[in-house]
Enzyme design. Structure first.
Site, PDB file in Angstrom:
ATOM      1  N   GLU A 296       0.871  -1.186   0.000  1.00 50.05           N
ATOM      2  CA  GLU A 296       0.000   0.000   0.000  1.00 50.05           C
ATOM      3  C   GLU A 296       0.896   1.220   0.000  1.00 50.05           C
ATOM      4  OE1 GLU A 296      -3.162  -0.263  -0.733  1.00 50.05           O
ATOM      5  OE2 GLU A 296      -2.519  -2.331  -0.909  1.00 50.05           O
ATOM      6  N   CYS A 330      -1.915   9.385   3.938  1.00 45.73           N
ATOM      7  CA  CYS A 330      -1.913   8.996   2.525  1.00 45.73           C
ATOM      8  C   CYS A 330      -3.196   9.473   1.862  1.00 45.73           C
ATOM      9  CB  CYS A 330      -1.759   7.493   2.386  1.00 45.73           C
ATOM     10  SG  CYS A 330      -2.947   6.612   3.368  1.00 45.73           S
TER      11      CYS A 330
HETATM   12  P1  NAP Z   1       8.737   4.785   3.623  1.00 49.39           P
HETATM   13  O1  NAP Z   1       9.852   5.723   3.748  1.00 49.39           O
HETATM   14  O2  NAP Z   1       8.513   4.106   2.330  1.00 49.39           O
HETATM   15  O3  NAP Z   1       8.937   3.698   4.777  1.00 49.39           O
HETATM   16  C1  NAP Z   1       7.986   2.698   5.053  1.00 49.39           C
HETATM   17  C2  NAP Z   1       8.659   1.529   5.725  1.00 49.39           C
HETATM   18  O4  NAP Z   1       9.576   0.928   4.803  1.00 49.39           O
HETATM   19  C3  NAP Z   1       9.486   1.925   6.943  1.00 49.39           C
HETATM   20  O5  NAP Z   1       9.378   0.921   7.918  1.00 49.39           O
HETATM   21  C4  NAP Z   1      10.901   1.969   6.374  1.00 49.39           C
HETATM   22  O6  NAP Z   1      11.889   1.767   7.333  1.00 49.39           O
HETATM   23  C5  NAP Z   1      10.837   0.806   5.415  1.00 49.39           C
HETATM   24  N1  NAP Z   1      11.880   0.803   4.398  1.00 49.39           N
HETATM   25  C6  NAP Z   1      12.605   1.846   3.922  1.00 49.39           C
HETATM   26  N2  NAP Z   1      13.453   1.421   2.963  1.00 49.39           N
HETATM   27  C7  NAP Z   1      13.272   0.084   2.838  1.00 49.39           C
HETATM   28  C8  NAP Z   1      13.837  -0.916   2.014  1.00 49.39           C
HETATM   29  N3  NAP Z   1      14.778  -0.644   1.107  1.00 49.39           N
HETATM   30  N4  NAP Z   1      13.396  -2.187   2.155  1.00 49.39           N
HETATM   31  C9  NAP Z   1      12.443  -2.502   3.045  1.00 49.39           C
HETATM   32  N5  NAP Z   1      11.872  -1.591   3.852  1.00 49.39           N
HETATM   33  C10 NAP Z   1      12.271  -0.308   3.748  1.00 49.39           C
HETATM   34  O7  NAP Z   1       7.333   5.488   3.988  1.00 49.39           O
HETATM   35  P2  NAP Z   1       6.992   6.356   5.273  1.00 49.39           P
HETATM   36  O8  NAP Z   1       7.661   7.678   5.159  1.00 49.39           O
HETATM   37  O9  NAP Z   1       7.198   5.560   6.509  1.00 49.39           O
HETATM   38  O10 NAP Z   1       5.414   6.545   5.128  1.00 49.39           O
HETATM   39  C11 NAP Z   1       4.843   7.523   4.325  1.00 49.39           C
HETATM   40  C12 NAP Z   1       4.368   6.916   3.025  1.00 49.39           C
HETATM   41  O11 NAP Z   1       3.437   5.874   3.292  1.00 49.39           O
HETATM   42  C13 NAP Z   1       3.612   7.908   2.147  1.00 49.39           C
HETATM   43  O12 NAP Z   1       3.986   7.708   0.818  1.00 49.39           O
HETATM   44  C14 NAP Z   1       2.148   7.519   2.360  1.00 49.39           C
HETATM   45  O13 NAP Z   1       1.302   7.885   1.304  1.00 49.39           O
HETATM   46  C15 NAP Z   1       2.271   6.037   2.491  1.00 49.39           C
HETATM   47  N6  NAP Z   1       1.119   5.464   3.179  1.00 49.39           N
HETATM   48  C16 NAP Z   1       0.227   4.750   2.426  1.00 49.39           C
HETATM   49  C17 NAP Z   1      -0.904   4.210   3.022  1.00 49.39           C
HETATM   50  C18 NAP Z   1      -1.894   3.427   2.222  1.00 49.39           C
HETATM   51  O14 NAP Z   1      -2.740   2.774   2.810  1.00 49.39           O
HETATM   52  N7  NAP Z   1      -1.812   3.452   0.901  1.00 49.39           N
HETATM   53  C19 NAP Z   1      -1.107   4.388   4.388  1.00 49.39           C
HETATM   54  C20 NAP Z   1      -0.163   5.115   5.124  1.00 49.39           C
HETATM   55  C21 NAP Z   1       0.954   5.648   4.512  1.00 49.39           C
HETATM   56  P3  NAP Z   1      12.819   3.000   7.835  1.00 49.39           P
HETATM   57  O15 NAP Z   1      11.906   3.890   8.597  1.00 49.39           O
HETATM   58  O16 NAP Z   1      13.829   2.334   8.687  1.00 49.39           O
HETATM   59  O17 NAP Z   1      13.391   3.645   6.594  1.00 49.39           O
END
Ligand code: NAP
Length: 525
Positions: A296, A330
């Site tokens: 997601e 999001c």
């Molecule tokens: P993110 O930077 O993509 O991180 C999400 C998770 O992925 C974190 O636990 C992060 O860990 C981990 N991660 C980072 N790099 C990775 C890799 N190479 N391999 C595996 N895991 C990795 O996103 P965020 O800033 O936490 O959240 C915001 C985003 O989430 C926005 O784009 C928002 O739209 C989206 N979102 C979507 C929904 C939906 O239902 N569609 C709901 C909520 C949020 P680290 O923190 O250690 O980097």
């Protein structure tokens, strides 16, 4: 006597959403102040990894900081290296052998107990979210209420999938379809719904019979540590949920590509989601399955305001959808697409409404907007604001507030072209682009012109436009005459199209199927 472990769906009360607290009520207000004081007294604590129930301290640490005051350390978690990540996956694989043998009803009982305990500790969790990710009181409470909802809802869903599934009868045979779990999963949540999404993703995976490694967001690891302890407290056996905080860039690839990992449940940005999807698609030596990826991802959500709309209601919805939790949902409205005849009036009214928004430390309930989550987010949003000022007309905000803490003014940029950068890329902060549409056809075309497709909302009093948008507005969650945020578990199953992800519909009745596989068993009689 019926114990909680063997209840059937018919024996539990129908699912109801948890009500969000009204902090204007003086009893709740006092209780929340007490919870904030209590949690403040616990800030700075150390949290180990949890692998097979064993608590493991590592030398490398991740510090979770209060974005309203980064000198305040909310907690310190041990950070897993590749070695510990491997050990956690092994532990999950061993625990799977017994956990998978429980019935869905037995596993559901753990979720019911966890929901009950979380309900009792709700205000402490609310308070933690205020400090860890800068949520206002109502936003924090909404997050934890949703977390309770996920536990309750998925427990009932597990009971439902545990019941006999309908198959067409055939003379001379007895046929059954049963759902069995997948195996070891990697759960990788974001920080923005640090309670609800993290708990919902974990709960869905384990109630379905899988065991997991939970790699929390580095910005919200403390609430995940609390939840892992809570699960142990309600008796979830060691090895079922293994807790391995660690930088995504360091251990993310290992977890995703590990041959013993059967599925990845990810919520976060498009960039990370696509990387996970690509890596997971390549089979590794010793891997016997196609990995399942539930991803997601981001959004660039629009509210379309027609000339025939209730303008006051539309302005209010745009303001709260764009600036609630600093625009870091999001589902946040980041584009208001407004029909030409009311465009100027809309912008003038929105400017007045946004001027009422208070920004400051969310410990104080008078502040509507708190800080953005970290320094990198602040810098990235500021870059978009700068770019936006060359792409449109600054109506409100545009500046950082204060020097300590990551506070930003709610920012509105009008007269933005539909294909401008700030109209296309996810900013994930309190920045709204206002776009003028010539007419309804134009508005619909603009609404569908991004690579995303998560939420969208239409304000109109015209039934024909509603009917048209039902088919043409290409988003996973479409709303009419209401804001674009605030999806409720069970009521608004949530997930998006296109680059917004796999449309998993969290909080809906298809969700658990993503964590199970069907087995058909036929016997000649
Ligand atoms: P993110 O930077 O993509 O991180 C999400 C998770 O992925 C974190 O636990 C992060 O860990 C981990 N991660 C980072 N790099 C990775 C890799 N190479 N391999 C595996 N895991 C990795 O996103 P965020 O800033 O936490 O959240 C915001 C985003 O989430 C926005 O784009 C928002 O739209 C989206 N979102 C979507 C929904 C939906 O239902 N569609 C709901 C909520 C949020 P680290 O923190 O250690 O980097």
């Amino acid at each position: 006597m019926t114990t909680t472990a063997d209840r059937t769906l018919g024996e539990v009360a129908p699912f109801r959403n948890e009500r969000v607290k009204d902090f204007k009520d003086s009893a709740d207000r006092e209780a929340m102040n007490a919870a904030l004081r209590a949690v403040k007294g616990r800030l700075g604590a150390q949290y180990p990894l949890v692998i097979n129930g064993e608590r493991i301290e590592t030398e490398k640490k991740i510090r979770s900081l209060n974005p309203a005051d980064p000198s305040q350390i909310v907690g310190v978690v041990s950070s897993a290296s590749r070695q510990e990540a491997n050990a956690a996956i092994d532990a999950a694989a061993r625990a799977f052998e017994s956990w998978k043998r429980l019935t869905l009803a037995q596993r559901a009982s753990y979720l019911f107990k966890a929901a009950e305990l979380l309900r009792r500790r709700r205000l402490e969790y609310d308070a933690l979210l205020v400090y860890e990710v800068g949520k206002s009181w109502p936003e924090a409470d909404g997050d934890i209420a949703e977390a309770i909802d996920f536990l309750e809802y998925y427990a009932r869903e597990a009971l439902r999938y545990g019941e006999p599934q309908p198959v067409v009868p055939l003379a001379g045979e007895h046929n059954e379809l049963v759902y069995i779990p997948l195996g070891v999963g990697a759960v990788i949540p974001p920080w923005n719904f640090a309670g609800a999404i993290m708990m919902g993703m974990t709960a869905a995976a384990v109630v379905s019979g899988n065991t997991v490694v939970l790699k929390p967001s580095s910005d919200a690891a403390i609430i995940a540590a609390w939840f892992v302890d809570l699960l142990a407290e309600v008796g979830v056996p060691p090895g079922v949920v293994n807790f391995i905080p660690g930088s995504g860039s360091e251990i993310g690839d290992l977890i995703v590509t590990h041959p013993q990992v059967r599925f990845i449940s990810f919520t976060g940005s498009k960039e990370v989601g696509l990387r996970i999807n690509e890596l997971a698609a390549k089979p590794q030596s010793g891997q016997k399955w196609i990995k399942r990826v539930v991803a997601e991802m981001g959004g660039k959500d629009s509210i379309v305001v027609c000339a025939d709309a209730d303008l006051a209601a539309a302005v209010e919805a745009v303001a709260v959808s764009a600036f609630g939790f600093q625009g870091q949902k999001c589902s946040a409205c980041s584009r208001a697409i407004v029909e030409e005849p009311i465009y100027d009036e809309f912008v003038a009214r929105l400017k007045r409404r946004v001027a009422e928004i208070t920004v400051g430390d969310p410990e104080n309930p008078e502040n509507y907007m708190g800080p953005v989550v970290n320094e990198a987010a602040l810098a990235s949003i500021m870059r978009y604001i700068e770019k936006g000022q060359s792409e449109g007309r600054l109506i409100s905000g545009g500046k950082r507030v204060g020097e300590n803490g990551y506070f930003l003014e709610p920012t509105v940029i009008a007269d933005v072209a539909p294909d401008a950068t700030i109209a296309q890329e996810e900013i994930f902060g309190p920045v709204l682009a206002v776009i003028k549409a010539k007419n309804f056809d134009d508005a619909m075309a603009i609404a569908n012109n991004t690579e995303f497709g998560l939420t969208g909302s239409l304000y109109t009093s015209d039934e024909a436009k509603i009917e048209r948008a039902r088919g043409d507005f290409f988003v996973g969650n479409l709303y009419f005459n209401r804001k674009s945020t605030g999806a409720l578990v069970g009521v608004h199953p949530f997930g998006g199209f296109n680059m917004s992800g796999t449309d998993s519909k969290a909080g809906g009745n298809d969700y658990l199927l993503l964590f199970m596989q069907g087995k058909t068993i036929s016997r000649k009689v």
